[in-house]
Design a protein around this motif. Sequence first.
Motif, mmCIF file in Angstrom:
data_model
loop_
_atom_site.group_PDB
_atom_site.id
_atom_site.type_symbol
_atom_site.label_atom_id
_atom_site.label_comp_id
_atom_site.label_asym_id
_atom_site.label_seq_id
_atom_site.Cartn_x
_atom_site.Cartn_y
_atom_site.Cartn_z
ATOM 1 N N ILE A 257 29.645 62.026 28.743
ATOM 2 C CA ILE A 257 30.872 60.890 28.213
ATOM 3 C C ILE A 257 30.833 59.929 29.458
ATOM 4 C CG2 ILE A 257 32.156 62.945 27.296
ATOM 5 C CD1 ILE A 257 33.912 62.908 29.787
ATOM 6 N N GLY A 258 29.749 59.535 30.121
ATOM 7 C CA GLY A 258 29.645 58.396 31.020
ATOM 8 C C GLY A 258 29.867 58.781 32.234
ATOM 9 N N GLU B 44 28.211 56.956 35.400
ATOM 10 C CA GLU B 44 28.344 55.241 35.173
ATOM 11 C C GLU B 44 28.920 54.729 36.565
ATOM 12 O OE1 GLU B 44 29.982 54.826 31.700
ATOM 13 O OE2 GLU B 44 28.160 55.253 30.436
ATOM 14 N N CYS B 45 28.363 53.509 36.899
ATOM 15 C CA CYS B 45 28.946 52.966 38.261
ATOM 16 C C CYS B 45 30.504 52.962 38.218
ATOM 17 C CB CYS B 45 28.321 51.566 38.484
ATOM 18 S SG CYS B 45 26.628 51.438 38.500
ATOM 19 N N GLN B 46 30.973 52.439 37.157
ATOM 20 C CA GLN B 46 32.390 52.123 37.401
ATOM 21 C C GLN B 46 33.162 53.115 36.915
ATOM 22 O OE1 GLN B 46 33.743 48.206 35.343
ATOM 23 N NE2 GLN B 46 33.618 47.403 37.272
ATOM 24 N N LYS B 47 32.682 54.421 36.975
ATOM 25 C CA LYS B 47 33.641 55.437 36.831
ATOM 26 C C LYS B 47 34.243 55.721 38.151
ATOM 27 C CE LYS B 47 33.428 56.348 32.300
ATOM 28 N NZ LYS B 47 32.668 55.254 32.005
#
Lengths: 428, 1097
Positions: free
Chosen positions: A418-419, A422-425
Motif C-alpha cells: 500500500i505504498g 515510498e519516500c513521501q510516506k
Amino acid sequence: MIRYRKFFNKAFASFLFILFISFSTSAQDGAALFKANCASCHKIDADFAGPALKGWKDRVPGGDWIHKWVHNPSAMIASDPYAKQLFEKWKPTIMTSFSNLSVEEIDAIMKYVDEFQPAAPAAGAPGTQAAAASQGGSDNSLLYGILTLVLALVALILIQVNKNLRKLADDKSNIQRGKPVPFWRNKTYLMAFVFVLFGIGGYVVINAAIGLGRQQNYEPIQPIYYSHKVHAGTNQISCLYCHGGAQDGKHANIPSVNVCMNCHIAIKEYKGDPIIREDGREVNGTAEIRKLYSYAGWNPDKNEYNPDRNGDGVPDGARPIQWVKIHNLPDHVYFNHSQHVVVGKQQCQTCHGNVQEMNEVYQFADLSMGWCVNCHRTTKVDFLNKETGEGNKFYSIYEKFHDDLKNNKMDSVTVESIGGTECQKCHY
Amino acid sequence: MSQKKYWGNFGQLNETEAFKQTSKDEFREDLLPLEDLDNGLLQGKTPRRDFLKYLGFSTAAAALAASCNTPVRNAVPYLSRPDDIVPGVAQFYASTYVNGGETISVLVKQRDGRPIKIEGNDLSAITKGGTSARSQASVLDLYDTSRLRHPLQKSGNDFKEVTSFEAIDKMILQAMSSVSGSIVLLTSTINSPSTLKVIEQFLAKYPGSRHVQYDAVSYSGMLLANEMSYGKRYIPSYNFEKAKTIVSLGADFLGTWLSPVEFSSQYATNRRIKKSNPALSRHIQFESMLTLTGSNADDRFTHKPSETGAVALAILAKLNGSVSAPSISDANLAKGIDKAVAALNNSKGEALVVSGSNDVNIQMIVNAINEAIGASGSTIDHSVSSNYKKGIDADMASLLSEMKSGKVGALFIHDCNPVYSYFDGGAFAQAMSKTALTVSFNSTMDETTELCRYIVPSHHWLESWGDAEPKSGYFSFIQPVINPLFKTRQFQSSLLSLAGGNTAPNNVGDTLMVAENPPIKAYENDSYEIFFKNFWISKLGSNSVFETALQEGLVQPASVQSSGNAIADTAVAVTSAVNSMITAKPTFNSASVSSAQSGIGSAKGGNVEIVFYEKVGIGNGSQANNPWLQELPDPVTKVTWDNYAMISPQMAKSLLGIDVMNNKKQGDDYEVHPEKPVIKITVNGRSVSLPAMIIPGVHPSTIAVAVGYGRQSSNKDQSIERIGRSATNAGQNVYPLISFSGVTLASYFAGTAEKTGDKYALAQTQVHGFSENRPVIYETTLSDFKKDPKHILRETKEELEGLIAGGSKDFVKDATIYPDYVKPGVKWGMSIDLNTCTGCSACVIACNAENNISVVGKKEVARYHDMHWMRIDRYFTGNDPLNPEVVFQPMLCQHCDNAPCENVCPVAATNHSSEGLNQMAYNRCIGTRYCANNCPYKVRRFNWLDYNGADSFPNNQKPIIGSYLNEVTEQMNDDLTRMVLNPDVTVRSRGVMEKCSFCVQRLQDGKLEAKKTQNPAVVRNLKTACAQACPTNAITFGNVNDSKSDVFKIRNVEQTDRSFYVLQQLHTLPNINYLAKIRNTDRNIGVMEEEAKKEHS
C-alpha cells in the motif's frame, strides 16, 4: 430418571455457559481490561495507589454498587456512606471515573480479580515474544571468511608451486628468463593488495559514516532513576497509561509530572526487590520517589502540595523534569506513533524492546531507514477481508488487491504494497 | 484556437530577441563562488593554494562534524498537562480576523500552544469558509519582531519602559486630570458590539469626550450618499449571488473593496458553469486602471478617472431619463455604456451596480441607478447593514483643525496610523505636539505611536478576546489561542481601567456572572475578558449557549444558520448592536439626484490623472511589515516588494519614449532589466517619484499608484527597528498626494508626470519560465459553449489521437514507452476552475504558511529565485493588446503520472508514489537542477542560498546578508518568527530542490484519520491548504479513484467538456485538471473566429 435429570442439568448448565461466554466478555478479557485500566493503581492482593481488590465482594455493600462506583466515584463519595469511608481512608486520591467501561466489562474485571491466583515469578508483560526473535540468526560469515582465507592461501601456494615447476621445466629445456621477482615485489600482487585494502577501507569508512548519528543501545543517565522494570514489569502498568499520546498523535509523550503523582501521592516508598545498577550499586527507590516529589512541589511529610507563594500558578519548587531523550529521529523524518499503535496494531516492544525488563531504558533498535523499510516490507496490514468483514474497512477501496487476493495473484497485503516504502510516506 | 495568443509581457507578445534568449536560458545568473573561473580553469584566479585550502577545510570540517559527540537532547514534559493539549496533535479554535473593520471568521490551527495557520470558518454565512491573503498572513504578524513588548513612556527623544500597567494607568490618569480641552478617542472602524459598549462607558466617564472613527481608505462617500438617498448613514449589504448583471464602476470588489472575501464567494456562485443549462452572470467593468476585478470582467471599458461621474450619469440617463446624459467623447466607452444599459435592462430586479468612488455625488447616482434597476430589496439588502467601514472624512478633518488650534486636550489612538495614512499626516504630526496628552494603544511603534507620550501596546488578535458584527445581526467571536507573548494589554482592558472599572449601570462587574472552574483570576490587565463574557452571557441567555457560540465562533440570524450550526438549535435571537434599516426597501429620496448631477458636472479632469488603489496583499499598509505579503506578487502586475506608477503603453510612449508595442528594441530595453525608468508625479504641489510599470488595459491618461507602501519612522535610522525590516524601504508613501474636497477625500486627481531619467529596480515574477507558445489555457464564450460544448477541446483531442502509435485509442496507455502503473487505493487529484479563480492570491499565502515556504527578499526575487510553490500566472490575451482580456491560472506542481522531472534525477530524489504524488525527498537531493530544467510547467524551486538558516553552519548565512540576501530573511529566521513554522513540514536547506507536495502532511493526516475511523469517505474530499483558503472554491481536491468524490464528478460527469490538462500533448499525465474559462460576452474573443477562418481556407 434421576440419572437423566442429572444429565439434563449438566447439559443445560453447559448450554448456559456457552451462552455466557459467547454473549458476554470472558475472564480472559477481564485480565486485559484489568491491565489496561486498573493495574496502574490497583493490585489484586496488595494495597497500591488504591486498595487491594481481593475480597472486594465481602467489603462493598453489594448490588450494583461496584458498577456505580467505577462509573462515577466522586458522585458516590458524595452520596454513599461506604464510598465516603473509602475516600476518608485514601484521600486525597480519588479514583478516576471509568464511564467508558460497560457493566459487562466491569463484571469481567471483577471476575478476573476473583479468579486471580498469584503467579510464580512474573511472566512478563504482553507482547514480549515479538522482541526476542530478531536477535537470533546465527552468523556463518566467520566460517566463510576462514574458508576464503584458506582457499586464497592454497591458491597462492599453488601459484608459487606452478611457477617453480615452470621454472624447472624452462631450465630443463634451456629457455632463458629474467631473474624471478619475489611475490612481495610483484606489481600484480601489490596492485591486488592495494585494491583489496581500498575495498576494505571504503567498506569500513562508509559503514562508519552511515552509523553517524545512530545511537543504538544509547542509555543515558536520567534525572530520576526511573525503572521501567518496576513499573511496567513488576507492577504491570500498561504502557499507554503514561505514554497515552501514542494513541492520539505522532509523539508518544513522556508523562507530565501530574501523571506520576496520580499514583505516587499514595506510594511513598519503594518496597520491591532491590534494584541493582550495572556498576553494582543499589538504587534507593524511596530516594528517587523523593526526587519526584521535589519536581512536583509535593510535601510528603505534610501530605500536601507546597503553597504557591510566588504566584506563578504552580506549587513552589515545582518544575518540569528534564528527561534525556533516547529515541531521536532526524528532522526530515516524520514518524507517527498512533499510525503504528492504533492502525498498525504494533506492540510497543516491537521497536522499543522489552522495556518491562529494563531498569533504565536504552535504545533497542538502531532506528535506521533500512530497519524501518525492512519491517514495512514484511509486515502485513490489517487488510479487509470482504467475505468475513474482518480487518480495517478503510481498505475496502483497494479493489485491485481484493481481486488479486481472490484470484490468488497475491497472498497477502504488506505495508509495502500500500505504498509504505515510498519516500513521501515519511519524508516531507 | 491554438493560434490564440496568451502573453505575460510585451517581449512575449512581440516575440523579441531578448525574450527568445531569456526563455531558453533558465538559470541565468553566474554561480556565486566560481565567478573567478570564467576565463577557464587554468587562467582562473582561484589558484592551487586556494583549492588546497578549500579541500583541507572541507576535510577538516567533515572530520570535525563526524567526530563530535551527538548532542544530548532533552524531552521536557508538562508539569501538569492541560486536558485538551496532546503534544503533537493540532487543535482548531474558532476566532475572527479583524483589521480595521475588515472581518473574516476563521479557525486557528494551534499546534503545541502556538497558532500556526489560519483557515476559513465554513459555518460563516458571510465568508462561507473563504479567506483572504491578508487574513492568512496575519498569523505571521503575531510573531513580528517589531511588536512592542511592554508599556512605554516618552523620555526625551526616546522611550523608556514602564514596569507595570498600574504605573502607566496612574500616569495617564494623572495627566488626564490636568488637561484642558476635549478628550478624543481615535480608532479605525470598530464593529465590535462589546468594544463599542466599553467605549460608551469610557466616554460617559469623561463628559465632553468623543470617539472618532477613521479609515485609511475612506468609504465616507458611500456612507454620506446613503444618508442623502435613504436617510441613514450606513452601507447596505450586497448580494452578488442574486445578480445576473453586475456593473462595477471602478469597484474592486473581488480584490479590496469593502468585503472582498464575502463578495468573491457570492460572485462565484453565478460564475460556475453547470452542465445542464449553462449560465453565467454578466460582469461589466468600467475603470481607469486594471484592477483584479476588472481582470475578471466579461467586458471591460476604460475611462478617465474624472469621467466616472459622467459614466454613472450616462447609465442612469439611458435607464430612465431622469437626468440628462453628458456627452461621452470616447466611442468605445459610449458603446460600453449602451451594452451595460442593455444588460441591466434585461435583468431588472436581478442586477447590481457598485462604485468604488469616494465621491458622494457619484454614489448617489449609483443609488439612483440601483433604484431604477430594482436592485433594492433583491441584490441590495437594506435591512442588513454592512459594518466594515464607518469613518467620515469630515470628522477627521475637524479633529485635525481642533487639534491645530489646541482644543484637544487628550488624544487616544487605537488601531490606526494617521501620521502615515492621513493625506495631511505631516500636519497631524505637528498638531499632535499641540495636544497635551497623547496615548497610543497600537501594538507596533508606527509613525503615529512614536509621537505619543504614552504607549500601552495592545494584543495581537490571536491573543485577544472580542467580537465583531460585520453585518447587522451577524456576530463573530474572537478568542485567544495563545497567552500574550509580550507584556501587552488589550485595548478594551486599558480603556476599562481608564474609565475606572464599574461605572455603567448594567452587567459590567469585576466578577463573572457564571462561576467558572477554575475561577478566572481577575487580572487587572484582563478586565475586558470578564466584561466580554458577561456581555455575551447576558445577551445569549446562558453560559452554555455562550460557550457553544464561542466554540462555533458565530451567532447568525436563524434564517442563514446552516445545518452544521449547533447554535441554531438554541434559537438565539440577538438584537443587533447597530441600528439598521428595518425595511428591505427604504424610500429613495429622488430629489437628491439632481443636486448630485450638478455636483458631478463640476468634475475637472486633466491630461494626466492619478488614481490611488489598494493592493491585494498590502492593503492600506497596516500589515506592511509582513514579509509574506510583501513578497506576494501583485496578481495583475506580478511585482513584489514595491509600489510603482502603473501606466498604459500609450503613456509610456508619450512620456518615456518607450514604445513597447511596436519597437522591439525599446520594449526589450524596458522589459529585460528589472531597472525601470522613474517618473515624478506631482499632485496638488506634492510629488513622489516612482518607477513606471507598463500594464496594458490602463487608460492612456491614467497613472495608478498603490497606497500602503513607504512606511518610515520620523527618524530614518530607526525605521528598521521601529517599523520593521520588511516595511522599511518597500516603495513610497503616496497618501500625501490625496487631498480633502471639503466633504470627502477625493478619489482621483489631475496632476502632472515627468520623466526623471533615474532608474529603479522592481522585482517581478513571471518574467521567466514560459511555455514557449504551447497553449496552456483554453477559453470560449458562453454562447459558443452553449452552441457546441465540445469545441473547446476538439482540436487538442485530435492532436492527441495523432500522437498515439498503432491506431490504438488510449492516449494514456499507448502514447508512451513506459508502462502504466496502477494506483490501487487512493489517487489524489485536483481540479481548478479558471472561471471562478479570481486571482486573489489567498492560496499563495496559505501555501506559504502551511509549507514553510522561504521568504527570499527583493534581490532574490529580481534574480528569479522566488520560492512560492504556488504561483498565479497572469496572461493577457484578446484582439486588442491595449485593452486585453486577462486570465489567471494558478500554477503548481502538476504531479504528472509520467513526470519528466522524475526520469532525469540522477539520484532518484524525485519519484512517483502509488497515490499519484510526485514525491520530493529533500535529503536525497544533490541539487543538479536537471528536474527543474526538464519540468515543462516550471514549478520547481531551488534553494540557491540558505534562506532559512537551516544550514549546518549557521554563520554561512551572515556574510551574504546585505549582498545577496535581504535583511528580511534574517527577520524570518528570528527565533520568534520561526514559531510560525509548521512542525510537520521539513525546513529545506541550501542546495535542495523543492516544490508543491499537494500538502502531503495533510493527506497523510487525513488517511490516518480514515484508517482510525475505518472510513474511506474521510479522504474523499480532503482539502489542501490552497483549496481550503480559496474564497470561491475554485480549487477542488480529493481521491479520484472514489467515484463519489467531487474531483471525480467534475472530471468525468459534470465538466467533461471543459476539463483539460495543461500541455497534455507532452504525455506528462498531470494530476491537476483545469476547467476552461468561459466569458459571458458577445464580443469576439478570438476563439471561434480562428476556427471559422480555418474552415474557410
